[in-house]
Design a protein around this motif. Structure first.
Motif, short mmCIF file in Angstrom:
data_model
loop_
_atom_site.label_atom_id
_atom_site.label_comp_id
_atom_site.label_asym_id
_atom_site.label_seq_id
_atom_site.Cartn_x
_atom_site.Cartn_y
_atom_site.Cartn_z
N THR A 1 42.69 111.00 58.03
CA THR A 1 43.76 111.04 57.04
C THR A 1 45.09 110.51 57.57
O THR A 1 46.04 110.41 56.84
CB THR A 1 43.98 112.48 56.54
OG1 THR A 1 44.24 113.32 57.65
CG2 THR A 1 42.77 112.96 55.76
N ARG B 1 47.48 107.60 58.64
CA ARG B 1 47.65 106.17 58.40
C ARG B 1 48.88 105.71 59.18
O ARG B 1 49.87 106.44 59.25
CB ARG B 1 47.86 105.86 56.92
CG ARG B 1 46.70 106.30 56.04
CD ARG B 1 45.43 105.52 56.38
NE ARG B 1 44.33 106.00 55.60
CZ ARG B 1 43.39 106.82 56.03
NH1 ARG B 1 43.42 107.28 57.25
NH2 ARG B 1 42.43 107.21 55.25
N TYR C 1 49.03 101.23 46.47
CA TYR C 1 47.59 101.02 46.28
C TYR C 1 46.78 102.24 46.66
O TYR C 1 45.62 102.36 46.30
CB TYR C 1 47.12 99.80 47.09
CG TYR C 1 47.96 98.58 46.82
CD1 TYR C 1 47.89 97.94 45.59
CD2 TYR C 1 48.85 98.11 47.78
CE1 TYR C 1 48.68 96.84 45.32
CE2 TYR C 1 49.65 97.01 47.52
CZ TYR C 1 49.56 96.37 46.28
OH TYR C 1 50.35 95.29 46.02
N PHE C 2 47.37 103.17 47.40
CA PHE C 2 46.67 104.36 47.85
C PHE C 2 47.01 105.59 47.03
O PHE C 2 46.62 106.70 47.37
CB PHE C 2 46.99 104.62 49.32
CG PHE C 2 46.59 103.51 50.22
CD1 PHE C 2 45.25 103.31 50.54
CD2 PHE C 2 47.53 102.64 50.75
CE1 PHE C 2 44.86 102.27 51.37
CE2 PHE C 2 47.16 101.60 51.58
CZ PHE C 2 45.82 101.42 51.89
N LYS C 3 47.75 105.40 45.93
CA LYS C 3 48.18 106.52 45.10
C LYS C 3 46.98 107.37 44.69
O LYS C 3 45.96 106.85 44.27
CB LYS C 3 48.91 105.99 43.86
CG LYS C 3 49.66 107.03 43.11
CD LYS C 3 50.51 106.41 42.03
CE LYS C 3 51.38 107.48 41.38
NZ LYS C 3 52.26 106.90 40.39
N GLY C 4 47.12 108.68 44.87
CA GLY C 4 46.06 109.60 44.49
C GLY C 4 44.95 109.75 45.52
O GLY C 4 43.95 110.41 45.26
N THR C 5 45.11 109.17 46.71
CA THR C 5 44.07 109.27 47.75
C THR C 5 44.60 110.07 48.93
O THR C 5 45.80 110.33 49.05
CB THR C 5 43.64 107.88 48.25
OG1 THR C 5 44.71 107.32 49.03
CG2 THR C 5 43.28 106.94 47.10
N LYS C 6 43.70 110.42 49.84
CA LYS C 6 44.09 111.14 51.05
C LYS C 6 44.90 110.26 52.00
O LYS C 6 45.52 110.76 52.92
CB LYS C 6 42.85 111.67 51.77
CG LYS C 6 42.18 112.80 51.03
CD LYS C 6 40.99 113.30 51.82
CE LYS C 6 40.32 114.44 51.11
NZ LYS C 6 39.19 114.97 51.88
N ALA C 7 44.87 108.95 51.77
CA ALA C 7 45.59 108.03 52.67
C ALA C 7 47.08 108.32 52.69
O ALA C 7 47.77 107.94 53.63
CB ALA C 7 45.35 106.60 52.24
N GLN D 1 48.50 111.33 52.88
CA GLN D 1 48.79 112.66 53.40
C GLN D 1 49.59 112.64 54.69
O GLN D 1 50.45 113.48 54.89
CB GLN D 1 47.51 113.45 53.60
CG GLN D 1 46.87 113.83 52.28
CD GLN D 1 45.58 114.59 52.47
OE1 GLN D 1 45.10 114.76 53.58
NE2 GLN D 1 45.01 115.03 51.38
#
Length: 165
Positions: free
Chosen positions: A5, A7, A17-23, A25
């Motif tokens: 998790t 980045r 582009y990572f909106k809504g993902t664990k990326a 966090q």
């Protein structure tokens, strides 16, 4: 061991582009880069930054100051070139030895060897490019390291071929 998790923000902050993902966090970013990005967009001086690409609901930045050792063989370092704290990386590898990833501060081998700053107004001054270049060359010499440039497609092709052989 680095968790999946985490980045690392090495280039301009662009995470929509990572909106809504664990990326989103735990995004590691240099303190200077993060401060400069917010200052510029909030005062209308966007430059390399676009607010919608990094000011995203749910994002959690983990800033570091100057250097951050992620593991024995991974060091992040802030550079004062291209943007206020563009992240570079030192990797100690088994196959390639020590490698310094310059990110966007030194685009190509030509920029390095011919000491040519990238065009345009991305650097506040050409002096910041030359100061950072001298720092990278000193690190390269002290560490007996190879450089990987931020925009050198020909270098990527060469490295890909040598890794496959």
């Amino acid at each position: 061991m680095i968790q999946a998790t985490v980045r690392i923000m090495g280039r301009n902050i662009r995470f929509r582009y990572f909106k809504g993902t664990k990326a989103l966090q735990n995004v590691i970013v240099s303190e200077d880069e993060l401060k400069d990005a917010y200052f510029r967009v909030m005062t209308g001086q966007g430059g390399a930054y676009v607010k919608e690409l990094f000011d995203i609901e749910g994002i959690r930045y983990v800033p570091y100051h100057e250097e951050l050792r992620l593991a024995d063989d991974i060091l992040l370092f802030a550079q004062k070139s291209h943007t206020a704290g563009c992240t570079g990386m030192v990797l100690d590898t088994e196959q390639q030895g020590t490698v310094i990833v310059t990110s966007d501060t030194i685009y190509t081998e030509d920029n390095d060897k011919m000491e040519l700053p990238p065009g345009g107004s991305i650097n506040a001054t050409t002096e910041e490019f030359y100061t950072n270049l001298a720092r990278i060359k000193k690190m390269q010499s002290e560490m007996d390291a190879k450089l990987i440039y931020g925009h050198d497609f020909e270098q990527v092709v060469r490295l890909s071929k040598s890794t496959l052989e």
